[in-house]
Design an enzyme around this catalytic site. Structure first.
Site, PDB file in Angstrom:
ATOM      1  N   GLY A 251       0.822  -1.215   0.000  1.00 49.94           N
ATOM      2  CA  GLY A 251       0.000   0.000   0.000  1.00 49.94           C
ATOM      3  C   GLY A 251       0.853   1.261   0.000  1.00 49.94           C
ATOM      4  O   GLY A 251       0.551   2.240  -0.698  1.00 49.94           O
ATOM      5  N   ASP A 252       1.935   1.240   0.772  1.00 49.88           N
ATOM      6  CA  ASP A 252       2.851   2.400   0.812  1.00 49.88           C
ATOM      7  C   ASP A 252       3.507   2.577  -0.560  1.00 49.88           C
ATOM      8  O   ASP A 252       3.676   3.698  -1.048  1.00 49.88           O
ATOM      9  CB  ASP A 252       3.951   2.190   1.865  1.00 49.88           C
ATOM     10  CG  ASP A 252       3.386   1.750   3.200  1.00 49.88           C
ATOM     11  OD1 ASP A 252       2.213   2.068   3.468  1.00 49.88           O
ATOM     12  OD2 ASP A 252       4.101   1.081   3.962  1.00 49.88           O
TER      13      ASP A 252
HETATM   14  N1  ATP Z   1      -0.321 -10.316  -4.834  1.00 47.34           N
HETATM   15  C1  ATP Z   1      -0.232  -9.197  -5.536  1.00 47.34           C
HETATM   16  N2  ATP Z   1       0.063  -9.222  -6.850  1.00 47.34           N
HETATM   17  C2  ATP Z   1       0.150  -8.102  -7.590  1.00 47.34           C
HETATM   18  N3  ATP Z   1      -0.049  -6.861  -7.084  1.00 47.34           N
HETATM   19  C3  ATP Z   1      -0.361  -6.763  -5.770  1.00 47.34           C
HETATM   20  C4  ATP Z   1      -0.457  -7.912  -4.925  1.00 47.34           C
HETATM   21  N4  ATP Z   1      -0.767  -7.490  -3.666  1.00 47.34           N
HETATM   22  C5  ATP Z   1      -0.841  -6.130  -3.736  1.00 47.34           C
HETATM   23  N5  ATP Z   1      -0.610  -5.693  -4.993  1.00 47.34           N
HETATM   24  C6  ATP Z   1      -0.658  -4.309  -5.493  1.00 47.34           C
HETATM   25  O1  ATP Z   1      -0.378  -3.410  -4.441  1.00 47.34           O
HETATM   26  C7  ATP Z   1      -1.509  -2.570  -4.196  1.00 47.34           C
HETATM   27  C8  ATP Z   1      -1.643  -2.306  -2.714  1.00 47.34           C
HETATM   28  O2  ATP Z   1      -1.834  -3.548  -2.050  1.00 47.34           O
HETATM   29  P1  ATP Z   1      -2.807  -3.750  -0.805  1.00 47.34           P
HETATM   30  O3  ATP Z   1      -4.217  -3.563  -1.224  1.00 47.34           O
HETATM   31  O4  ATP Z   1      -2.443  -5.060  -0.199  1.00 47.34           O
HETATM   32  O5  ATP Z   1      -2.385  -2.531   0.129  1.00 47.34           O
HETATM   33  P2  ATP Z   1      -2.477  -2.363   1.719  1.00 47.34           P
HETATM   34  O6  ATP Z   1      -3.444  -3.384   2.265  1.00 47.34           O
HETATM   35  O7  ATP Z   1      -2.728  -0.954   1.998  1.00 47.34           O
HETATM   36  O8  ATP Z   1      -0.995  -2.745   2.146  1.00 47.34           O
HETATM   37  P3  ATP Z   1      -0.081  -2.183   3.374  1.00 47.34           P
HETATM   38  O9  ATP Z   1      -0.948  -1.301   4.228  1.00 47.34           O
HETATM   39  O10 ATP Z   1       0.413  -3.409   4.061  1.00 47.34           O
HETATM   40  O11 ATP Z   1       1.054  -1.440   2.766  1.00 47.34           O
HETATM   41  C9  ATP Z   1      -2.709  -3.272  -4.821  1.00 47.34           C
HETATM   42  O12 ATP Z   1      -3.689  -2.331  -5.226  1.00 47.34           O
HETATM   43  C10 ATP Z   1      -2.070  -3.997  -6.001  1.00 47.34           C
HETATM   44  O13 ATP Z   1      -1.995  -3.120  -7.109  1.00 47.34           O
HETATM   45 MG    MG Z   2      -2.363   0.044   3.843  1.00 47.97          MG
END
Ligand code: ATP
Ligand code: MG
Length: 319
Positions: A251-252
């Site tokens: 996400g970051d």
């Molecule tokens: N398994 C994956 N394969 C490809 N892209 C991914 C994958 N997981 C995450 N991403 C990419 O990264 C982006 C952010 O991931 P995610 O939705 O998990 O963020 P988050 O839950 O805010 O993560 P965090 O808070 O731990 O940094 C997603 O929108 C996607 O584009």
């Molecule tokens: Mg996040």
């Protein structure tokens, strides 16, 4: 210039004993300290992509000084407000070879009102056209409206980007941020409504716009991301295909990629392409990806020169 604010950063301490079991005396040789915190991660990746950035926030004691030193060593300028009392938390990550990680994450120091006022003064020195990224959990002693207050301390023309969760997610929208980036679960939890389908997630993102957010990106982990823009448009990008390794920090990375793509002047489409590339680059490896890795994923997904995908182990932002 992109300023990031991390109110509760951490010094992450990685130790790898041969094995791990509770109630035993265990030995390990050597430990590795790495900078931790969402805003800090955003700044590190931006710097690696060649974007001018500075990490701001609150830090305390010798652990806070070490955190700032580790960031400066990596070429990232910092401007933390130092607390008179209290230590930047140390998150202990126990990673025995071949066994799952155990994490002991600290809650962080108490924040006196003067510290926040000093941070507000610093934010008052930003300039129109700068971006201000407010990311990560709020220290327990601070109210839900803290991000809105900090965004309001920056001069007009500074664009806020907010990655918050819980009550802070809803309260932050009042600052009319340029971008808010909840993930699907955070959005569902904040509104107490499901976001299981794309339609449901889009409806909740619109609700967040109703509270003040201008553009809302909802990240959907391995499914990709949804972007609702302030002109009423909606875009979906599927995740870049590849072998997931650890999505911590994806996400970051998405936020850093978005701002990098936006800086290229190709509008929201280009911002979103770079955002999903950066999120994927981090999901495909251990730790936050480097700028070079993000570029390789972008070229493979959206450009012309394909590259192979692998899942290297390694420290944050080794270049
Ligand atoms: N398994 C994956 N394969 C490809 N892209 C991914 C994958 N997981 C995450 N991403 C990419 O990264 C982006 C952010 O991931 P995610 O939705 O998990 O963020 P988050 O839950 O805010 O993560 P965090 O808070 O731990 O940094 C997603 O929108 C996607 O584009
Ligand atoms: Mg996040």
């Amino acid at each position: 210039m992109v300023y990031t604010v991390t109110l509760n950063p951490a010094l992450d301490c990685y130790v790898s004993p041969e094995e791990f079991a509770p109630g035993r005396d265990l030995r390990y040789s050597g430990c590795r300290f790495l900078p931790g915190g969402k805003g800090v991660n955003v700044s590190l990746l931006l710097r690696s992509l060649g974007v001018k950035t500075k990490a701001l926030g609150l830090a305390g004691g010798f652990t806070g000084r070490e955190l700032a030193a580790l960031l400066e060593e990596r070429g990232l300028p910092t401007g933390f407000v130092f607390l008179e009392d209290g230590l930047t938390r140390v998150n202990i990550k126990i990673t025995p070879p071949g066994q799952p990680e155990t994490a002991l994450n600290g809650s962080g120091p108490e924040i006196p009102p003067e510290a926040l006022e000093r941070l507000e003064e610093r934010l008052g020195e930003l300039e129109a056209g700068d971006f201000l990224v407010l990311a990560g959990s709020l220290p327990a002693s601070l109210p839900a409206g803290t991000y809105a207050r900090l965004a309001g301390a920056a001069p007009p023309g500074v664009e806020a980007v907010i990655d918050a969760s819980g009550p802070a997610l809803l309260a932050s929208a009042a600052a009319r941020p340029f971008l808010m980036k909840p993930n699907r679960e955070e959005l569902a939890e904040a509104f107490g409504e499901p976001a299981s389908t794309l339609e449901e997630a889009a409806a909740l993102a619109r609700k967040l716009q109703g509270l003040g957010a201008r553009n809302v990106a909802v990240t959907l982990g391995g499914e990709g991301a949804l972007l609702l823009d302030e002109a009423g448009g909606a875009r979906f990008r599927p995740a870049v295909p590849g072998t997931p390794c650890s999505a911590v920090g994806a996400g970051d990375s998405f936020v850093a990629g978005f701002l990098y793509g936006w800086s290229l002047d190709g509008g929201l489409d280009q911002a979103l392409d770079w955002a999903v590339s950066a999120g994927a680059a981090t999901a495909f490896r251990e730790g936050v990806a480097s700028g070079e890795e993000v570029r390789a994923v972008y070229r493979r997904a959206f450009g012309r020169s394909p590259t192979g995908m692998e899942c290297p182990r390694g420290a944050v932002l080794e270049e």
